[in-house]
Design a protein around this motif. Structure first.
Motif, PDB file in Angstrom:
ATOM      1  N   PRO A  98     -27.148  29.143 -26.565  1.00  0.00           N
ATOM      2  CA  PRO A  98     -25.745  28.759 -26.363  1.00  0.00           C
ATOM      3  C   PRO A  98     -25.626  27.612 -25.358  1.00  0.00           C
ATOM      4  CG  PRO A  98     -25.995  31.147 -26.297  1.00  0.00           C
ATOM      5  CD  PRO A  98     -27.381  30.581 -26.305  1.00  0.00           C
ATOM      6  N   SER A  99     -24.729  26.685 -25.617  1.00  0.00           N
ATOM      7  CA  SER A  99     -24.577  25.526 -24.737  1.00  0.00           C
ATOM      8  C   SER A  99     -24.181  25.932 -23.329  1.00  0.00           C
ATOM      9  CB  SER A  99     -23.541  24.557 -25.318  1.00  0.00           C
ATOM     10  OG  SER A  99     -22.280  25.202 -25.464  1.00  0.00           O
ATOM     11  N   GLU A 100     -23.466  27.056 -23.190  1.00  0.00           N
ATOM     12  CA  GLU A 100     -23.075  27.514 -21.847  1.00  0.00           C
ATOM     13  C   GLU A 100     -24.273  27.981 -21.023  1.00  0.00           C
ATOM     14  OE1 GLU A 100     -21.856  30.859 -24.774  1.00  0.00           O
ATOM     15  OE2 GLU A 100     -21.805  28.657 -24.682  1.00  0.00           O
ATOM     16  N   ASN A 101     -25.425  28.166 -21.668  1.00  0.00           N
ATOM     17  CA  ASN A 101     -26.640  28.530 -20.934  1.00  0.00           C
ATOM     18  C   ASN A 101     -27.298  27.323 -20.264  1.00  0.00           C
ATOM     19  OD1 ASN A 101     -26.184  31.034 -22.053  1.00  0.00           O
ATOM     20  ND2 ASN A 101     -28.339  31.409 -22.515  1.00  0.00           N
ATOM     21  N   VAL A 102     -26.788  26.142 -20.554  1.00  0.00           N
ATOM     22  CA  VAL A 102     -27.333  24.909 -19.968  1.00  0.00           C
ATOM     23  C   VAL A 102     -26.323  24.390 -18.947  1.00  0.00           C
ATOM     24  CG1 VAL A 102     -28.186  22.587 -20.399  1.00  0.00           C
ATOM     25  CG2 VAL A 102     -28.561  24.395 -22.106  1.00  0.00           C
ATOM     26  N   SER A 110     -27.532  13.148  -6.465  1.00  0.00           N
ATOM     27  CA  SER A 110     -28.475  14.170  -6.937  1.00  0.00           C
ATOM     28  C   SER A 110     -27.920  14.868  -8.178  1.00  0.00           C
ATOM     29  CB  SER A 110     -28.731  15.208  -5.833  1.00  0.00           C
ATOM     30  OG  SER A 110     -27.560  15.972  -5.588  1.00  0.00           O
ATOM     31  N   PHE A 111     -28.794  15.639  -8.826  1.00  0.00           N
ATOM     32  CA  PHE A 111     -28.332  16.538  -9.882  1.00  0.00           C
ATOM     33  C   PHE A 111     -29.264  17.744  -9.952  1.00  0.00           C
ATOM     34  CE2 PHE A 111     -31.288  13.772 -12.163  1.00  0.00           C
ATOM     35  CZ  PHE A 111     -32.007  14.668 -12.948  1.00  0.00           C
ATOM     36  N   SER A 112     -28.724  18.837 -10.479  1.00  0.00           N
ATOM     37  CA  SER A 112     -29.483  20.083 -10.576  1.00  0.00           C
ATOM     38  C   SER A 112     -29.297  20.664 -11.976  1.00  0.00           C
ATOM     39  CB  SER A 112     -29.008  21.078  -9.517  1.00  0.00           C
ATOM     40  OG  SER A 112     -29.728  22.287  -9.606  1.00  0.00           O
ATOM     41  N   VAL A 113     -30.394  21.135 -12.561  1.00  0.00           N
ATOM     42  CA  VAL A 113     -30.381  21.667 -13.924  1.00  0.00           C
ATOM     43  C   VAL A 113     -30.783  23.140 -13.894  1.00  0.00           C
ATOM     44  CG1 VAL A 113     -31.393  21.495 -16.233  1.00  0.00           C
ATOM     45  CG2 VAL A 113     -30.977  19.424 -14.892  1.00  0.00           C
ATOM     46  N   LEU A 114     -30.051  23.966 -14.622  1.00  0.00           N
ATOM     47  CA  LEU A 114     -30.425  25.364 -14.811  1.00  0.00           C
ATOM     48  C   LEU A 114     -30.223  25.710 -16.284  1.00  0.00           C
ATOM     49  CD1 LEU A 114     -31.269  28.173 -13.860  1.00  0.00           C
ATOM     50  CD2 LEU A 114     -28.867  28.620 -13.281  1.00  0.00           C
ATOM     51  N   VAL A 115     -31.331  25.960 -16.972  1.00  0.00           N
ATOM     52  CA  VAL A 115     -31.291  26.379 -18.375  1.00  0.00           C
ATOM     53  C   VAL A 115     -31.654  27.858 -18.410  1.00  0.00           C
ATOM     54  CG1 VAL A 115     -32.223  26.006 -20.687  1.00  0.00           C
ATOM     55  CG2 VAL A 115     -31.935  24.060 -19.123  1.00  0.00           C
ATOM     56  N   LYS A 116     -30.697  28.691 -18.806  1.00  0.00           N
ATOM     57  CA  LYS A 116     -30.868  30.137 -18.700  1.00  0.00           C
ATOM     58  C   LYS A 116     -31.326  30.761 -20.014  1.00  0.00           C
ATOM     59  CE  LYS A 116     -26.633  30.218 -17.151  1.00  0.00           C
ATOM     60  NZ  LYS A 116     -25.308  30.663 -16.651  1.00  0.00           N
ATOM     61  N   GLY A 120     -37.332  33.491 -22.797  1.00  0.00           N
ATOM     62  CA  GLY A 120     -37.572  34.536 -21.796  1.00  0.00           C
ATOM     63  C   GLY A 120     -37.661  34.025 -20.374  1.00  0.00           C
ATOM     64  N   LYS A 121     -37.263  32.775 -20.157  1.00  0.00           N
ATOM     65  CA  LYS A 121     -37.366  32.188 -18.814  1.00  0.00           C
ATOM     66  C   LYS A 121     -36.082  31.437 -18.471  1.00  0.00           C
ATOM     67  CE  LYS A 121     -42.273  31.125 -19.659  1.00  0.00           C
ATOM     68  NZ  LYS A 121     -42.209  31.272 -21.140  1.00  0.00           N
ATOM     69  N   ASN A 122     -35.856  31.247 -17.179  1.00  0.00           N
ATOM     70  CA  ASN A 122     -34.837  30.328 -16.680  1.00  0.00           C
ATOM     71  C   ASN A 122     -35.559  29.069 -16.186  1.00  0.00           C
ATOM     72  OD1 ASN A 122     -32.831  32.178 -17.178  1.00  0.00           O
ATOM     73  ND2 ASN A 122     -32.756  32.957 -15.084  1.00  0.00           N
ATOM     74  N   HIS A 123     -35.139  27.923 -16.667  1.00  0.00           N
ATOM     75  CA  HIS A 123     -35.799  26.663 -16.330  1.00  0.00           C
ATOM     76  C   HIS A 123     -34.926  25.885 -15.345  1.00  0.00           C
ATOM     77  CE1 HIS A 123     -38.692  27.045 -19.769  1.00  0.00           C
ATOM     78  NE2 HIS A 123     -37.706  27.820 -20.205  1.00  0.00           N
ATOM     79  N   GLN A 124     -35.530  25.464 -14.228  1.00  0.00           N
ATOM     80  CA  GLN A 124     -34.763  24.832 -13.162  1.00  0.00           C
ATOM     81  C   GLN A 124     -35.368  23.496 -12.756  1.00  0.00           C
ATOM     82  OE1 GLN A 124     -34.852  27.856 -10.117  1.00  0.00           O
ATOM     83  NE2 GLN A 124     -32.996  28.851 -10.887  1.00  0.00           N
ATOM     84  N   MET A 125     -34.485  22.597 -12.317  1.00  0.00           N
ATOM     85  CA  MET A 125     -34.927  21.283 -11.855  1.00  0.00           C
ATOM     86  C   MET A 125     -33.863  20.714 -10.925  1.00  0.00           C
ATOM     87  SD  MET A 125     -35.559  17.909 -14.220  1.00  0.00           S
ATOM     88  CE  MET A 125     -35.857  16.293 -13.524  1.00  0.00           C
ATOM     89  N   THR A 126     -34.292  20.159  -9.804  1.00  0.00           N
ATOM     90  CA  THR A 126     -33.377  19.512  -8.858  1.00  0.00           C
ATOM     91  C   THR A 126     -33.951  18.155  -8.460  1.00  0.00           C
ATOM     92  OG1 THR A 126     -32.621  21.633  -7.967  1.00  0.00           O
ATOM     93  CG2 THR A 126     -32.203  19.683  -6.634  1.00  0.00           C
ATOM     94  N   MET A 147     -34.772  18.981 -26.646  1.00  0.00           N
ATOM     95  CA  MET A 147     -34.635  18.059 -25.526  1.00  0.00           C
ATOM     96  C   MET A 147     -33.260  18.165 -24.885  1.00  0.00           C
ATOM     97  SD  MET A 147     -34.995  13.899 -25.454  1.00  0.00           S
ATOM     98  CE  MET A 147     -36.759  13.973 -25.788  1.00  0.00           C
ATOM     99  N   LEU A 148     -33.246  18.018 -23.553  1.00  0.00           N
ATOM    100  CA  LEU A 148     -32.007  17.936 -22.788  1.00  0.00           C
ATOM    101  C   LEU A 148     -31.933  16.537 -22.184  1.00  0.00           C
ATOM    102  CD1 LEU A 148     -29.496  19.193 -21.486  1.00  0.00           C
ATOM    103  CD2 LEU A 148     -30.968  20.029 -19.640  1.00  0.00           C
ATOM    104  N   LEU A 149     -30.838  15.830 -22.447  1.00  0.00           N
ATOM    105  CA  LEU A 149     -30.654  14.475 -21.948  1.00  0.00           C
ATOM    106  C   LEU A 149     -29.596  14.477 -20.847  1.00  0.00           C
ATOM    107  CD1 LEU A 149     -31.004  11.397 -22.041  1.00  0.00           C
ATOM    108  CD2 LEU A 149     -29.385  11.346 -23.951  1.00  0.00           C
ATOM    109  N   ILE A 150     -29.989  14.023 -19.658  1.00  0.00           N
ATOM    110  CA  ILE A 150     -29.073  13.941 -18.522  1.00  0.00           C
ATOM    111  C   ILE A 150     -28.637  12.493 -18.363  1.00  0.00           C
ATOM    112  CG2 ILE A 150     -28.734  14.476 -16.086  1.00  0.00           C
ATOM    113  CD1 ILE A 150     -29.462  16.888 -17.790  1.00  0.00           C
ATOM    114  N   MET A 151     -27.336  12.262 -18.410  1.00  0.00           N
ATOM    115  CA  MET A 151     -26.782  10.911 -18.306  1.00  0.00           C
ATOM    116  C   MET A 151     -26.118  10.740 -16.945  1.00  0.00           C
ATOM    117  SD  MET A 151     -27.502   9.515 -21.284  1.00  0.00           S
ATOM    118  CE  MET A 151     -26.390   8.118 -21.438  1.00  0.00           C
ATOM    119  N   CYS A 152     -26.725   9.937 -16.082  1.00  0.00           N
ATOM    120  CA  CYS A 152     -26.199   9.686 -14.738  1.00  0.00           C
ATOM    121  C   CYS A 152     -25.564   8.298 -14.709  1.00  0.00           C
ATOM    122  CB  CYS A 152     -27.322   9.772 -13.694  1.00  0.00           C
ATOM    123  SG  CYS A 152     -28.100  11.393 -13.586  1.00  0.00           S
ATOM    124  N   LYS A 153     -24.265   8.250 -14.485  1.00  0.00           N
ATOM    125  CA  LYS A 153     -23.532   6.985 -14.495  1.00  0.00           C
ATOM    126  C   LYS A 153     -23.796   6.220 -13.192  1.00  0.00           C
ATOM    127  CE  LYS A 153     -20.550   3.890 -15.877  1.00  0.00           C
ATOM    128  NZ  LYS A 153     -19.116   4.210 -15.906  1.00  0.00           N
TER     129      LYS A 153
END
Length: 229
Positions: A98-102, A110-116, A120-126, A147-153
């Motif tokens: 589900p998209s709400e899990n990302v 800065s930015f922080s990522v949490l993929v729940k 079977g894992k939670n994936h994190q990145m800061t 793939m997850l694409l992060i767009m930083c303006k």
């Protein structure tokens, strides 16, 4: 202290450590601050995971044992356009959850990522202390196949040489330092010394051989000059 307060304190610590690192001048101080940032990031990740586990346990104690454990995201790349810095994070099957899990949160640096609950894992990145400031309100995420694409303006259209200030400081530290008042040969010798110190046994033998041959040529040349005189 409850987990939320602990998380807030750790995030404040990270912000202050990042500010100190940016102002630090001495390499030893930078190294100490960098190590401390890594420790706080690890502790922050653990506290966020703990908070999530407590929340799930409160909602449904029967699923507490199924809570995913956290892993750090390390497989990513980045690129840029005039307007955006783009971070590509490879996560198999991320498009199937589900998209709400990302969850991706942004600040101006800065930015922080949490993929729940992915595999079977939670994936994190800061990513902290980005090289230049970004417009957090105009940043967003895109979920693509695996793939997850992060767009930083960007706040300006200038080209980024690095993603973070820490990367820039690390690269600058590795560059040979040149003294404007030094002889050109001194700079060459310093560079050769660094290559020698960092090289393997074959590289050291090659440099030693070249040095010996150079010295022999100087001796022969000097002797010839004396004889001609």
């Amino acid at each position: 202290m409850d987990p939320t307060e602990q998380i807030n304190q750790l995030e404040a610590d990270l912000t202050e450590l990042g500010s100190l690192l940016e102002k630090a001048q001495r390499n030893r101080v930078k190294d100490v601050l960098t190590q401390e940032i890594k420790k706080v990031e690890k502790e922050l990740s653990a506290k966020k995971q703990q908070k999530e586990q407590l929340a799930k346990k409160d909602m449904n104690p029967s699923v507490a044992s199924k809570v995913a454990y956290a892993v750090k995201i390390t497989n990513y790349a980045w690129d840029q356009s005039d307007k955006f810095v783009k971070i590509y994070i490879t996560l198999k099957d991320v498009h199937k959850i589900p998209s709400e899990n990302v969850d991706v949160t942004f600040t101006d640096s800065s930015f922080s990522v949490l993929v729940k609950e992915l595999d079977g894992k939670n994936h994190q990145m800061t990513i902290l202390n980005m090289l230049h400031q970004i417009n957090e309100k105009d940043c967003y995420k895109k979920i693509k196949t695996d793939m997850l694409l992060i767009m930083c303006k960007k706040q300006s259209t200038q080209k980024w040489e690095y993603l973070t200030k820490m990367e820039k400081q690390s690269k600058d530290k590795d560059k040979p330092k040149m003294d404007d008042n030094a002889e050109p040969s001194d700079g060459l010798m310093n560079m050769l010394k660094k290559i020698y110190d960092d090289g393997d046994d074959d590289m050291k033998r090659t440099i030693n051989k070249a040095w010996s041959e150079s010295q022999e040529k100087k001796v022969r040349g000097g002797a010839g000059d004396m004889m001609d005189f």
